[in-house]
Design a protein around this motif. Structure first.
Motif, PDB file in Angstrom:
ATOM      1  N   ASP A  89      -3.526  -4.218   9.584  1.00 12.35           N
ATOM      2  CA  ASP A  89      -4.297  -5.620   9.231  1.00 12.35           C
ATOM      3  C   ASP A  89      -3.489  -6.697   8.560  1.00 12.35           C
ATOM      4  OD1 ASP A  89      -6.283  -6.379   6.920  1.00 12.35           O
ATOM      5  OD2 ASP A  89      -6.927  -4.363   6.362  1.00 12.35           O
ATOM      6  N   ILE A 126      -8.167  -1.896   4.793  1.00 14.52           N
ATOM      7  CA  ILE A 126      -8.108  -2.727   3.332  1.00 14.52           C
ATOM      8  C   ILE A 126      -9.029  -2.550   2.916  1.00 14.52           C
ATOM      9  CG2 ILE A 126      -6.747  -3.800   1.942  1.00 14.52           C
ATOM     10  CD1 ILE A 126      -3.817  -3.491   3.495  1.00 14.52           C
ATOM     11  N   ILE A 142       4.018  -1.056   3.604  1.00 12.91           N
ATOM     12  CA  ILE A 142       3.650   0.522   3.345  1.00 12.91           C
ATOM     13  C   ILE A 142       4.362   1.224   2.898  1.00 12.91           C
ATOM     14  CG2 ILE A 142       2.203   2.039   5.055  1.00 12.91           C
ATOM     15  CD1 ILE A 142       1.617   0.576   6.405  1.00 12.91           C
ATOM     16  N   SER A 157     -11.371  -4.609   8.776  1.00 12.80           N
ATOM     17  CA  SER A 157     -10.540  -4.431   7.730  1.00 12.80           C
ATOM     18  C   SER A 157     -10.298  -2.965   7.050  1.00 12.80           C
ATOM     19  CB  SER A 157     -10.457  -5.423   6.937  1.00 12.80           C
ATOM     20  OG  SER A 157      -9.044  -4.751   5.265  1.00 12.80           O
ATOM     21  N   VAL A 179       1.036  -1.190  -0.139  1.00 12.12           N
ATOM     22  CA  VAL A 179       0.135   0.214   0.553  1.00 12.12           C
ATOM     23  C   VAL A 179       1.131   1.061  -0.270  1.00 12.12           C
ATOM     24  CG1 VAL A 179      -1.470   1.193   1.084  1.00 12.12           C
ATOM     25  CG2 VAL A 179      -1.702  -1.477   1.395  1.00 12.12           C
ATOM     26  N   LEU A 225      -3.157   0.319   8.890  1.00 10.13           N
ATOM     27  CA  LEU A 225      -2.839  -0.605   8.101  1.00 10.13           C
ATOM     28  C   LEU A 225      -2.287  -1.408   8.370  1.00 10.13           C
ATOM     29  CD1 LEU A 225      -2.889   1.354   4.741  1.00 10.13           C
ATOM     30  CD2 LEU A 225      -4.845   0.399   5.263  1.00 10.13           C
ATOM     31  N   LYS A 226      -1.105  -0.662   8.940  1.00  7.26           N
ATOM     32  CA  LYS A 226      -0.294  -2.315   9.362  1.00  7.26           C
ATOM     33  C   LYS A 226      -0.655  -3.519  10.401  1.00  7.26           C
ATOM     34  CE  LYS A 226       4.298  -2.625  11.411  1.00  7.26           C
ATOM     35  NZ  LYS A 226       4.983  -2.731  10.681  1.00  7.26           N
ATOM     36  N   THR A 263      -9.952   6.007  13.092  1.00  2.29           N
ATOM     37  CA  THR A 263      -9.359   5.353  12.346  1.00  2.29           C
ATOM     38  C   THR A 263      -8.418   4.347  14.000  1.00  2.29           C
ATOM     39  OG1 THR A 263      -6.963   5.992  12.645  1.00  2.29           O
ATOM     40  CG2 THR A 263      -7.538   5.618  10.511  1.00  2.29           C
ATOM     41  N   CYS A 273      -1.971  -6.314   5.345  1.00  9.29           N
ATOM     42  CA  CYS A 273      -0.883  -5.123   4.339  1.00  9.29           C
ATOM     43  C   CYS A 273       0.197  -6.400   4.758  1.00  9.29           C
ATOM     44  CB  CYS A 273      -1.359  -4.303   5.941  1.00  9.29           C
ATOM     45  SG  CYS A 273      -0.457  -2.609   5.215  1.00  9.29           S
TER      46      CYS A 273
END
Ligand code: AMP
Ligand code: GLY
Length: 420
Positions: free
Chosen positions: A22, A303, A28, A301, A3, A19-20, A295, A25
């Protein structure tokens, strides 16, 4: 999947942090990230959009998420899509909802979406005539992007006239002030309402409240935002439904009808007057620091959600949020928002952070010896989570007590409207 996150502030760091966690993922990339985002991924120093798209292709980036309005209004999404890349954010045409206040107001007017009574003009005589019909105070806005500074709340007609004159003559805001919007002042309370859209459907996120003024007690100049929390008890389900039905739905439908489908996150700045919502502004991206609070609460998720919206099909996507509350308190450098401050080393006590209290880094760089320096206006956000807003806020302020850098300033009353 790999990502790419475009931006370098607290908002982008918070997205990266989510995201980390998730499972989907892998890697990044941040373009360009900040001094702390390297802990989450890799910083990439590419500014040119074409080059950045080529970087995404080369590094097998399957999803790009754009944080801020500037790349969006300049067309980063169009450039990535032309290269068959999947990118979360609106195309240039749709980003006009934020890029031009005149476009936004005319759009709201055309589709009967509630907003303050206004005119948009480039003519001072016309401006004066309208100003004379309004009750004081009076709101004068530059048409173009001014990093949140293009709105003047004039206390009387003379002040409004002077503000209009300075904008139209280019004295303030240069080109951004060539056209202006003048509107009636709405008295009520403000909400930040976000909807993720694939261009046709949308999902409304928990309602947030920001604190734009610099100082405790809503005093001092406007800033990018000194703290935010979610969810706010000021937005009942009934009010949230009204905002979705009267503002978000018609906006998404009309953008579609005008061949500018809105994909990404629509940020509605709302003023609630006697229980009725009015649109103050649209932004075409997450708010900062609202994004940090949202967040923090997202449990499904990220993502899947961003990818589905970017691909134009939200039908199978879900956005599940924790029942907890999140409060983010911005800690800014000494001279914010007036002028830059000298870089200062930041220390965070060991063991200060846990799942209910953690730091989101924004205006930070790395010093010569790898130490973290406070170098930007808004330096970091102290995030607190808890079963109640009160508990979340306590966690955020306890965390601030364990953070130090010279000249640090923050408000002591974030979320006060929720606790009154
Ligand atoms: P905007 O960038 O248009 O959201 O304006 C920045 C801030 O100015 C808003 O968050 C409000 O606090 C205030 N503001 C803008 N328009 C109005 C209005 N018509 N009435 C009252 N306050 C306003
Ligand atoms: N926090 C308000 C904004 O991001 O514009």
């Amino acid at each position: 999947m790999n990502v790419l996150i475009v931006g370098s502030g607290g908002r982008e760091y918070a997205i990266g942090r989510a995201l980390k966690a998730d499972k989907k993922c892998e890697k990044i990339y941040f373009a360009s990230g900040n001094g702390a985002s390297e802990k989450l991924g890799e910083n990439v120093a590419i500014k040119d959009f074409e080059e950045l798209a080529d970087f995404a292709i080369k590094n097998d980036v399957k999803l790009t998420i754009v944080g801020g309005e500037e790349p969006l209004t300049k067309g980063i999404v169009d450039i990535f899509r032309a290269k068959n890349l999947t990118i979360f954010g609106p195309a240039k045409n749709a980003a006009r909802l934020e890029g031009s206040k005149a476009f936004m107001k005319n759009f709201l007017n055309k589709y009967h979406i509630p907003t303050a009574r206004y005119i948009e003009t480039d003519n001072l005589n016309e401006a004066k005539k309208f100003i004379d019909t309004l009750k004081e105070p009076i709101v004068v806005k530059a048409d173009g992007l001014c990093a949140g500074k293009g709105v003047i709340i004039a206390q009387n007609r003379q002040e409004a006239f002077n503000a209009a004159k300075d904008m139209l003559s280019g004295v303030s805001f240069a080109q951004a002030g060539e056209r202006i919007v003048i509107e009636e002042f709405l008295e009520g309370f403000e909400l930040s309402v976000f909807a993720i859209s694939d261009g046709k459907d949308f999902i409304v996120l928990p309602v947030c409240q920001d604190h734009k003024r610099l100082l405790t007690g809503d005093r001092g100049p406007n800033t990018g935002g000194m703290g935010a929390y979610a969810r706010t008890p000021l937005a009942s389900q009934e009010l949230t439904d009204k905002i979705a039905a009267r503002i978000i739905k018609p906006t998404i439908e009309a953008m579609n009808a005008e061949n500018s489908p809105f994909t990404g996150v629509l940020f509605c700045g709302i003023m609630v007057v006697d229980g009725e919502p009015y649109t103050l502004e649209f932004n075409v991206r997450f708010g900062d620091p609202e994004c940090e609070a949202l967040t923090a609460l997202l449990v499904s998720s990220p993502i899947d959600l961003f990818y589905a919206a970017a691909k134009g099909d939200l039908s199978g996507a879900k956005a599940t949020f924790s029942d907890k509350s999140a409060v983010g308190v911005v800690v800014a450098s000494q001279n914010y928002p007036y002028k830059p401050s000298d870089p200062k080393p930041i220390t965070v006590e060991q063991n200060a952070q846990n799942e209910n209290a953690y730091v989101i880094y924004a205006g930070v760089t790395k010093g010569e010896n790898g130490e973290l320096l406070a170098s930007g206006g808004r330096v970091l956000v102290a995030m607190g989570l808890g079963d109640t807003i009160k508990a979340a806020r306590q966690n955020a302020y306890d965390l601030i007590g364990k953070i130090r850098f010279e000249g640090m300033q923050f408000r002591t009353d974030i979320a006060y409207q929720a606790l009154q």
